[in-house]
Motif scaffolding. Structure first.
Motif, PDB file in Angstrom:
ATOM      1  N   SER A 620       0.808  -1.267  -0.009  1.00  0.00           N
ATOM      2  CA  SER A 620       0.056  -0.036  -0.060  1.00  0.00           C
ATOM      3  C   SER A 620       0.931   1.111  -0.045  1.00  0.00           C
ATOM      4  N   GLY A 621       2.217   1.302   0.650  1.00  0.00           N
ATOM      5  CA  GLY A 621       3.020   2.372   0.772  1.00  0.00           C
ATOM      6  C   GLY A 621       2.882   3.064   1.776  1.00  0.00           C
ATOM      7  N   ARG A 622       2.054   2.670   2.805  1.00  0.00           N
ATOM      8  CA  ARG A 622       1.854   3.407   4.102  1.00  0.00           C
ATOM      9  C   ARG A 622       2.847   2.751   5.018  1.00  0.00           C
ATOM     10  N   MET A 623       3.590   3.606   6.134  1.00  0.00           N
ATOM     11  CA  MET A 623       4.573   3.220   6.824  1.00  0.00           C
ATOM     12  C   MET A 623       3.816   2.516   7.885  1.00  0.00           C
ATOM     13  N   GLN A 624       2.755   3.176   8.289  1.00  0.00           N
ATOM     14  CA  GLN A 624       2.284   2.752   9.702  1.00  0.00           C
ATOM     15  C   GLN A 624       1.586   1.262   9.422  1.00  0.00           C
ATOM     16  N   GLU A 625       1.313   0.815   8.151  1.00  0.00           N
ATOM     17  CA  GLU A 625       0.874  -0.584   7.732  1.00  0.00           C
ATOM     18  C   GLU A 625       1.898  -1.412   7.996  1.00  0.00           C
ATOM     19  N   TYR A 626       3.170  -1.061   7.132  1.00  0.00           N
ATOM     20  CA  TYR A 626       4.285  -1.983   7.297  1.00  0.00           C
ATOM     21  C   TYR A 626       4.709  -2.352   8.616  1.00  0.00           C
ATOM     22  N   GLY A 627       4.557  -1.237   9.509  1.00  0.00           N
ATOM     23  CA  GLY A 627       5.082  -1.522  10.882  1.00  0.00           C
ATOM     24  C   GLY A 627       4.350  -2.081  11.714  1.00  0.00           C
ATOM     25  N   MET A 628       2.966  -2.268  11.295  1.00  0.00           N
ATOM     26  CA  MET A 628       1.971  -3.256  11.901  1.00  0.00           C
ATOM     27  C   MET A 628       2.419  -4.681  11.430  1.00  0.00           C
ATOM     28  N   TYR A 629       2.530  -4.790  10.069  1.00  0.00           N
ATOM     29  CA  TYR A 629       2.910  -5.928   9.588  1.00  0.00           C
ATOM     30  C   TYR A 629       4.184  -6.767  10.419  1.00  0.00           C
ATOM     31  N   PHE A 630       5.161  -5.953  10.632  1.00  0.00           N
ATOM     32  CA  PHE A 630       6.209  -6.224  11.271  1.00  0.00           C
ATOM     33  C   PHE A 630       5.981  -6.660  12.567  1.00  0.00           C
ATOM     34  N   ILE A 631       5.348  -5.899  13.468  1.00  0.00           N
ATOM     35  CA  ILE A 631       4.965  -6.431  14.735  1.00  0.00           C
ATOM     36  C   ILE A 631       4.513  -7.798  14.729  1.00  0.00           C
ATOM     37  N   TYR A 632       3.265  -7.700  13.934  1.00  0.00           N
ATOM     38  CA  TYR A 632       2.625  -9.121  13.757  1.00  0.00           C
ATOM     39  C   TYR A 632       3.553 -10.175  13.454  1.00  0.00           C
ATOM     40  N   GLY A 633       4.444 -10.225  12.680  1.00  0.00           N
ATOM     41  CA  GLY A 633       5.396 -11.104  12.194  1.00  0.00           C
ATOM     42  C   GLY A 633       6.314 -11.355  13.630  1.00  0.00           C
ATOM     43  N   VAL A 634       6.661 -10.438  13.988  1.00  0.00           N
ATOM     44  CA  VAL A 634       7.609 -10.709  15.352  1.00  0.00           C
ATOM     45  C   VAL A 634       6.917 -11.472  16.379  1.00  0.00           C
ATOM     46  N   VAL A 635       5.839 -11.120  16.772  1.00  0.00           N
ATOM     47  CA  VAL A 635       4.829 -11.782  17.603  1.00  0.00           C
ATOM     48  C   VAL A 635       4.636 -13.319  17.018  1.00  0.00           C
ATOM     49  N   PHE A 636       4.264 -13.511  15.775  1.00  0.00           N
ATOM     50  CA  PHE A 636       4.056 -14.831  15.386  1.00  0.00           C
ATOM     51  C   PHE A 636       5.243 -15.653  15.564  1.00  0.00           C
ATOM     52  N   LEU A 637       6.318 -15.235  15.166  1.00  0.00           N
ATOM     53  CA  LEU A 637       7.602 -15.899  15.136  1.00  0.00           C
ATOM     54  C   LEU A 637       8.121 -16.195  16.740  1.00  0.00           C
ATOM     55  N   VAL A 638       7.800 -15.192  17.702  1.00  0.00           N
ATOM     56  CA  VAL A 638       7.958 -15.496  19.245  1.00  0.00           C
ATOM     57  C   VAL A 638       7.053 -16.689  19.615  1.00  0.00           C
ATOM     58  N   MET A 639       5.690 -16.513  19.165  1.00  0.00           N
ATOM     59  CA  MET A 639       4.741 -17.458  19.561  1.00  0.00           C
ATOM     60  C   MET A 639       5.164 -19.118  19.150  1.00  0.00           C
ATOM     61  N   VAL A 640       5.437 -19.061  17.839  1.00  0.00           N
ATOM     62  CA  VAL A 640       5.931 -20.355  17.472  1.00  0.00           C
ATOM     63  C   VAL A 640       7.255 -20.779  18.304  1.00  0.00           C
ATOM     64  N   TYR A 641       8.132 -19.844  18.274  1.00  0.00           N
ATOM     65  CA  TYR A 641       9.447 -20.270  19.192  1.00  0.00           C
ATOM     66  C   TYR A 641       9.093 -21.068  20.431  1.00  0.00           C
ATOM     67  N   TYR A 642       8.057 -20.265  21.252  1.00  0.00           N
ATOM     68  CA  TYR A 642       7.720 -20.670  22.634  1.00  0.00           C
ATOM     69  C   TYR A 642       6.960 -21.969  22.530  1.00  0.00           C
ATOM     70  N   PHE A 643       6.087 -22.110  21.339  1.00  0.00           N
ATOM     71  CA  PHE A 643       5.340 -23.200  21.287  1.00  0.00           C
ATOM     72  C   PHE A 643       6.196 -24.611  21.222  1.00  0.00           C
ATOM     73  N   PHE A 644       7.229 -24.597  20.148  1.00  0.00           N
ATOM     74  CA  PHE A 644       7.887 -25.672  20.020  1.00  0.00           C
ATOM     75  C   PHE A 644       9.062 -25.890  20.833  1.00  0.00           C
ATOM     76  N   ASN A 645       9.179 -24.989  21.884  1.00  0.00           N
ATOM     77  CA  ASN A 645      10.424 -25.330  23.056  1.00  0.00           C
ATOM     78  C   ASN A 645       9.788 -25.424  24.223  1.00  0.00           C
ATOM     79  N   PHE A 646       8.710 -25.275  24.570  1.00  0.00           N
ATOM     80  CA  PHE A 646       8.131 -25.523  25.843  1.00  0.00           C
ATOM     81  C   PHE A 646       6.979 -26.516  25.870  1.00  0.00           C
TER      82      PHE A 646
END
Length: 646
Positions: A620-646
């Protein structure tokens, strides 16, 4: 001792003529200039060929009672391994020297003849360029010192024939004929190339002298390669090479291109049928004769003999029924080439066995002279009456007296009547066949009678057969057309007498083969008698208008009808091609290609478009949306990491 360094100029001169006339065509629009360039190049090549023959046969070719080969030019082109390479070179031996004389003689006569025949044609210079290319291709082929070089110029001969057969490119029939010749011979050439590759792999060389040496023949005999269907790999290679030769020489069932090749100008027909394309297959088998003889227990030579004998009979029967004079001569060529193949097939090495090889090559030499004469004489006739068909001819003796006598000489020669050239070579072939196999001999014997009959059927219907009134009286009005005809007429009479210096070796020991014609032997008298019988029957049926021909045609019924329609071989090929290959094989493959292969590719493309349509909002070219996708991605990767290690 001569080094034969001048031989390289024999093919180079027509090549220079082709390049000059082809590249600078617009500067040679005037007929005499183009014609004289072509004639000069072939004339010099002809003189050099005669000089080469003199040097080889009378000066330096025989040493210690044996022929020796010369390699005046040899250059390594491609190196595959320490033991396998491809060279470009020239080989001077009895076979190549004889072929040089044949090719240059006929080519030179055709060049002279074309000056008159093609007068006024809009593509005059182009025609002479094509003739020169054809001569260059064939001369290079016969001089080649290895199989790969033969194959290169073998294909160039095919290209040249395509250009000349389709010379009248504005005629659909000429274009169809040129494509037919090209496709059929290319099909056969695939087998030829496969055979060459097999020979190179198992023998370790493409060099002709090495392949025909006793050392290589003994090694191949001990190491013939894997066996398939009871035959060794080397035997299969030679069979495949013969198929290539059968395609070029129009042997059954690869003969269908030859009658249609008559669509080209008549000088082209003389060149193709007498000295170049159709004799290439015979030359190929003769060139590799030791290989054919010493491998496969003679099985490949039996194939050559049977195919040759059947082709001779098959073509002779068809020639009996044809009305177009050039087609009669075309099937006659096929029949005579079959004779040559049959002669090679029945040949051996010791005593009378070697006669077949010698007789086959002798017949190639004599046939070139009288067959070129027949075609060039036919060209004069066609020029005079403006038709190819015998129904439009008759009583031409008083209009074309010189052509009449020259045609008669050629007809007597091809019929095997002494003392004309064809008698000597034909009877030696029949003698060799009689020693080999009775059935093959009888086939050749019967074909001799048929040949005499259909040739004099042609002769009487053209020059006699009653009087005919012509709107424009036919004339022999071109010295350029008459000179080659008279010259070849002289050779047709004398070629059988001058063969002695052209003795050919028939074994790797290279010892000259000598023979003596037994004029009063039962075999010779029988073959002459059957030829005279054929001539006599033709005289009774065609010297004057009678109803005998129609009565005989009715008596033979369907056999005559089938022969007149060439036994429907062309129709069979069309059926196989259109109904089976195109409809039953190619059409399903085309459907599979369109619906499955193309469908899969289209599905991949359409899926990509659909996915891109669905996810394009992300860009879309909007920085706030790209930042939101970045945060969603980080949260998703953290959740996956904890799910497979605990």
């Amino acid at each position: 001792m001569s080094d034969y360094s001048w031989v390289i100029w024999i093919p180079v001169l027509p090549l220079a003529s082709f390049l000059l006339l082809g590249l600078f065509n617009r500067y040679f629009r005037k007929e005499p200039i183009a014609a004289y360039i072509g004639m000069l190049s072939l004339g010099i090549a002809w003189v050099l060929s005669l000089y080469t023959a003199y040097q080889y046969y009378f000066v330096s070719g025989i040493q210690n009672g044996k022929y020796i080969p010369y390699l005046p030019f040899r250059w390594e082109w491609l190196q595959f391994s320490d033991h396998l390479s491809i060279e470009l070179g020239t080989l001077i031996d009895p076979v190549s020297v004889m072929m040089l004389v044949v090719v240059t003689t006929i080519s030179f006569m055709v060049q002279i003849y074309s000056r008159g025949y093609m007068h006024g044609d809009s593509g005059f210079a182009r025609f002479y360029a094509y003739l020169s290319l054809f001569s260059f291709s064939m001369l290079s082929l016969v001089l080649a010192n290895n199989l790969f070089q033969i194959y290169i110029f073998w294909e160039l001969v095919g290209v040249s024939s395509f250009l000349l057969i389709g010379y009248y490119f504005e005629k659909p029939s000429a274009i169809a004929a040129s494509k037919k010749a090209f496709i059929v011979t290319r099909f056969a050439d695939f087998f030829f190339l496969t055979g060459i590759l097999l020979i190179g792999y198992f023998a370790g060389t493409f060099d002709i002298e090495t392949l025909n040496s006793m050392q290589t023949l003994k090694w191949i005999g001990a190491h013939p390669g894997p066996v398939f269907m009871g035959l060794s790999a080397v035997t299969w290679a030679l069979i495949l090479i013969f198929i290539g030769g059968a395609g070029k020489s129009a042997m059954f069932p690869l003969h269908i291109w030859l009658p249609d090749a008559m669509e080209g100008p008549t000088p082209v027909s003389a060149l193709i049928h007498a000295a170049t394309m159709v004799v290439a297959g015979v030359f190929l088998v003769a060139r590799l004769f030791p290989l054919y003889y010493f491998t496969g227990d003679g099985f490949t030579l039996r194939i050559v003999a049977v195919v040759g004998a059947f082709s001779a009979l098959f073509a002779a029967v068809i020639a009996l029924t044809q009305e177009d004079i050039k087609r009669v001569l075309a099937y006659s060529t096929m029949s005579q080439i079959g004779y040559m193949m049959m002669a090679l097939g029945v040949s051996g090495y010791e005593g009378h066995e070697g006669m077949g090889y010698m007789a086959g090559m002798f017949h190639l030499f004599t046939h070139a002279m009288f067959k070129a004469l027949l075609f060039l004489a036919a060209g004069i006739i066609i020029h005079a009456v403006h038709s190819n068909y015998m129904k439009d001819m008759g009583g031409l003796k008083k209009y074309l007296p010189v052509t009449h006598w020259m045609f008669l000489f050629a007809a007597l020669a091809i019929s095997g009547i002494p003392p004309f050239a064809g008698f000597y070579s034909k009877d030696e072939i029949l003698h060799a066949a009689f020693k080999y196999n009775t059935i093959i001999w009888f086939t050749g014997f019967f074909v001799a009678g048929l040949t005499a009959f259909y040739m004099f059927r042609l002769f009487f219907r053209i020059f006699y057969n009653g009087e005919r009134t012509y709107e424009h009286p036919p004339k022999e009005n071109s010295k350029f057309m008459l000179f080659p005809v008279v010259f070849l007429g002289i050779l047709t009479i004398s070629a059988g007498w001058i063969f002695t210096p052209f003795s050919l070796y028939v074994s790797p020991t290279r010892e000259p083969f000598s023979y003596e014609v037994h004029y009063f032997s039962p075999l010779v008298l029988g073959s002459v008698l059957v030829a005279l019988t054929g001539i006599g029957l033709a005289y009774l049926m065609y010297y004057k208008p009678t109803d005998y021909p129609s009565r005989v045609a009715r008596a033979f019924g369907k056999l005559y009808f089938w022969a007149k329609n060439k036994f429907y071989v062309d129709e069979f090929y069309l059926f196989v091609t259109k109904k089976i290959i195109f409809d039953k094989i190619a059409r399903p493959f085309a459907w599979f290609d369109r619906h499955v292969v193309d469908g899969m590719m289209n599905a991949i493309g359409n899926t990509t478009l659909w996915i891109s349509e669905k996810i394009k909002f992300i860009q879309s070219g909007r920085m706030q949306e790209y930042g939101m996708y970045f945060i969603y991605g980080v949260v998703f990767l953290v959740m996956v990491y904890y799910f497979f290690n605990f």
